[in-house]
Write a protein that holds these residues in place. Sequence first.
Motif, PDB file in Angstrom:
ATOM      1  N   LEU A 153     -60.194 -18.142 100.558  1.00  0.00           N
ATOM      2  CA  LEU A 153     -59.026 -18.121 101.434  1.00  0.00           C
ATOM      3  C   LEU A 153     -59.030 -16.815 102.220  1.00  0.00           C
ATOM      4  N   ILE A 154     -58.946 -16.928 103.550  1.00  0.00           N
ATOM      5  CA  ILE A 154     -58.766 -15.766 104.425  1.00  0.00           C
ATOM      6  C   ILE A 154     -57.544 -16.063 105.282  1.00  0.00           C
ATOM      7  N   ASN A 155     -56.423 -15.495 104.910  1.00  0.00           N
ATOM      8  CA  ASN A 155     -55.150 -15.802 105.556  1.00  0.00           C
ATOM      9  C   ASN A 155     -54.625 -14.564 106.280  1.00  0.00           C
ATOM     10  N   HIS A 156     -54.843 -14.521 107.594  1.00  0.00           N
ATOM     11  CA  HIS A 156     -54.279 -13.450 108.414  1.00  0.00           C
ATOM     12  C   HIS A 156     -53.011 -13.906 109.126  1.00  0.00           C
ATOM     13  N   GLY A 157     -52.611 -15.140 108.888  1.00  0.00           N
ATOM     14  CA  GLY A 157     -51.375 -15.672 109.450  1.00  0.00           C
ATOM     15  C   GLY A 157     -50.333 -15.806 108.361  1.00  0.00           C
ATOM     16  N   SER A 158     -49.849 -17.026 108.147  1.00  0.00           N
ATOM     17  CA  SER A 158     -48.856 -17.243 107.094  1.00  0.00           C
ATOM     18  C   SER A 158     -48.946 -18.662 106.560  1.00  0.00           C
ATOM     19  N   ILE A 159     -48.517 -18.802 105.318  1.00  0.00           N
ATOM     20  CA  ILE A 159     -48.353 -20.099 104.658  1.00  0.00           C
ATOM     21  C   ILE A 159     -46.898 -20.136 104.230  1.00  0.00           C
ATOM     22  N   GLN A 160     -46.131 -21.109 104.730  1.00  0.00           N
ATOM     23  CA  GLN A 160     -44.689 -21.029 104.514  1.00  0.00           C
ATOM     24  C   GLN A 160     -44.046 -22.398 104.350  1.00  0.00           C
ATOM     25  N   SER A 161     -42.990 -22.397 103.553  1.00  0.00           N
ATOM     26  CA  SER A 161     -42.179 -23.592 103.343  1.00  0.00           C
ATOM     27  C   SER A 161     -40.733 -23.139 103.144  1.00  0.00           C
ATOM     28  N   ASN A 162     -40.162 -22.642 104.212  1.00  0.00           N
ATOM     29  CA  ASN A 162     -38.847 -22.020 104.158  1.00  0.00           C
ATOM     30  C   ASN A 162     -37.730 -23.034 104.392  1.00  0.00           C
ATOM     31  N   GLY A 163     -36.527 -22.666 103.958  1.00  0.00           N
ATOM     32  CA  GLY A 163     -35.355 -23.469 104.259  1.00  0.00           C
ATOM     33  C   GLY A 163     -34.914 -23.269 105.702  1.00  0.00           C
ATOM     34  N   LYS A 164     -34.161 -24.230 106.199  1.00  0.00           N
ATOM     35  CA  LYS A 164     -33.696 -24.179 107.587  1.00  0.00           C
ATOM     36  C   LYS A 164     -32.368 -23.433 107.676  1.00  0.00           C
ATOM     37  N   ASN A 165     -32.191 -22.722 108.784  1.00  0.00           N
ATOM     38  CA  ASN A 165     -30.905 -22.080 109.043  1.00  0.00           C
ATOM     39  C   ASN A 165     -29.831 -23.133 109.300  1.00  0.00           C
ATOM     40  N   ALA A 166     -28.588 -22.787 108.973  1.00  0.00           N
ATOM     41  CA  ALA A 166     -27.472 -23.722 109.122  1.00  0.00           C
ATOM     42  C   ALA A 166     -26.924 -23.700 110.545  1.00  0.00           C
ATOM     43  N   TYR A 167     -26.141 -24.737 110.858  1.00  0.00           N
ATOM     44  CA  TYR A 167     -25.394 -24.808 112.110  1.00  0.00           C
ATOM     45  C   TYR A 167     -23.923 -24.505 111.833  1.00  0.00           C
ATOM     46  N   ASN A 168     -23.249 -23.879 112.777  1.00  0.00           N
ATOM     47  CA  ASN A 168     -21.785 -23.763 112.752  1.00  0.00           C
ATOM     48  C   ASN A 168     -21.236 -23.324 111.391  1.00  0.00           C
ATOM     49  N   TYR A 169     -21.814 -22.291 110.843  1.00  0.00           N
ATOM     50  CA  TYR A 169     -21.327 -21.701 109.594  1.00  0.00           C
ATOM     51  C   TYR A 169     -21.516 -22.598 108.374  1.00  0.00           C
ATOM     52  N   THR A 194     -58.319 -13.204 100.763  1.00  0.00           N
ATOM     53  CA  THR A 194     -57.244 -12.580 101.527  1.00  0.00           C
ATOM     54  C   THR A 194     -56.051 -13.525 101.458  1.00  0.00           C
ATOM     55  N   VAL A 195     -55.131 -13.233 100.558  1.00  0.00           N
ATOM     56  CA  VAL A 195     -54.028 -14.158 100.282  1.00  0.00           C
ATOM     57  C   VAL A 195     -53.026 -14.162 101.429  1.00  0.00           C
ATOM     58  N   GLY A 196     -52.709 -13.002 101.969  1.00  0.00           N
ATOM     59  CA  GLY A 196     -51.849 -12.922 103.142  1.00  0.00           C
ATOM     60  C   GLY A 196     -50.389 -13.241 102.862  1.00  0.00           C
ATOM     61  N   THR A 197     -49.667 -13.555 103.930  1.00  0.00           N
ATOM     62  CA  THR A 197     -48.226 -13.800 103.859  1.00  0.00           C
ATOM     63  C   THR A 197     -47.943 -15.221 103.392  1.00  0.00           C
ATOM     64  N   ILE A 198     -47.146 -15.336 102.325  1.00  0.00           N
ATOM     65  CA  ILE A 198     -46.755 -16.635 101.772  1.00  0.00           C
ATOM     66  C   ILE A 198     -45.261 -16.569 101.476  1.00  0.00           C
ATOM     67  N   THR A 199     -44.485 -17.499 102.035  1.00  0.00           N
ATOM     68  CA  THR A 199     -43.034 -17.430 101.852  1.00  0.00           C
ATOM     69  C   THR A 199     -42.414 -18.796 101.604  1.00  0.00           C
ATOM     70  N   CYS A 200     -41.382 -18.784 100.750  1.00  0.00           N
ATOM     71  CA  CYS A 200     -40.519 -19.944 100.475  1.00  0.00           C
ATOM     72  C   CYS A 200     -39.081 -19.443 100.399  1.00  0.00           C
ATOM     73  N   ILE A 201     -38.587 -18.863 101.460  1.00  0.00           N
ATOM     74  CA  ILE A 201     -37.263 -18.253 101.433  1.00  0.00           C
ATOM     75  C   ILE A 201     -36.208 -19.211 101.975  1.00  0.00           C
ATOM     76  N   GLY A 202     -34.955 -18.939 101.623  1.00  0.00           N
ATOM     77  CA  GLY A 202     -33.860 -19.783 102.070  1.00  0.00           C
ATOM     78  C   GLY A 202     -33.459 -19.497 103.503  1.00  0.00           C
ATOM     79  N   GLY A 203     -32.849 -20.507 104.134  1.00  0.00           N
ATOM     80  CA  GLY A 203     -32.348 -20.347 105.485  1.00  0.00           C
ATOM     81  C   GLY A 203     -31.019 -19.606 105.505  1.00  0.00           C
ATOM     82  N   SER A 204     -30.689 -19.036 106.647  1.00  0.00           N
ATOM     83  CA  SER A 204     -29.431 -18.301 106.781  1.00  0.00           C
ATOM     84  C   SER A 204     -28.292 -19.254 107.130  1.00  0.00           C
ATOM     85  N   GLY A 205     -27.058 -18.796 106.918  1.00  0.00           N
ATOM     86  CA  GLY A 205     -25.876 -19.593 107.210  1.00  0.00           C
ATOM     87  C   GLY A 205     -24.639 -18.817 106.822  1.00  0.00           C
ATOM     88  N   ARG A 206     -23.498 -19.530 106.749  1.00  0.00           N
ATOM     89  CA  ARG A 206     -22.290 -18.863 106.244  1.00  0.00           C
ATOM     90  C   ARG A 206     -22.590 -18.263 104.883  1.00  0.00           C
TER      91      ARG A 206
END
Length: 244
Positions: A153-169, A194-206
């Motif tokens: 693995l040579i990861n100079h980009g990202s591998i991600q499975s993040n949550g979506k940001n909310a609408y209207n609070y 090269t493992v690189g950037t890997i994220t599974c973070i939550g989306g923003s919202g109220r």
Amino acid sequence: MLSFIQSSNLKNGVDFLLITENQQTIQLKNNEWNDYNFGIFLLGENTTLTLNCNRYKKELGHLKIKTSHLWIKHSSSKIDCSKLGYPMNQGPGKGNSLRGGGGYGTKGGGYDGQCGEMYGEETLLKKIHFGSGGYGYGGSGGGIIELIIEQQLINHGSIQSNGKNAYNYGGGGSGGSILIEFQCQSHSNKLKQTVGTITCIGGSGRYNGGDGRIAIYGIELSSDDILAIDPKPWKLKYFEMQIE
């Protein structure tokens, strides 16, 4: 490796996947193994490898890749299953009243009784889960990525499975799952990973969505590797717990 496949009778898109153009989005099969015995090479800028996933038919995104090599050349390129988990107000850890964030690997944001709860287990080996949606006009959860890397693995980009940001609070969706298994680390063949950037973070919202879960097997992660992985992968958490 690239010179070998380009000079052989192997077929791009069948035996290997080579993307050299910029601004490309490639959709692979959903919830089936995508096998590329001679590697995946994302060499163009702003290249996204994702799924053919029909959200209007309520499909959830589960990307499965088995390949000899995976090379993501540019920081602008990625493998991405963000927002492909449970829709808003759905999932085992869905946000509850008053705009609570979806939960999964951690609780979603919000007061007690509002936030989405944790579920699943950290190893991702017994059962792997999608992220959950936030409450109200909330964000959807992250999808699932499973990678089997047979060589490098040579990861100079990202591998991600993040949550979506909310609408209207509304509440943010929780991150999904990423499971990576390296099958290449025999005593006679220890290639640099090269493992690189890997994220599974939550989306923003109220209130924000909770983190997803990441598990990585088959290699030892360096301190530099760990800094670019969010949330921390399960094996690291287990190691820290044993030391304490």
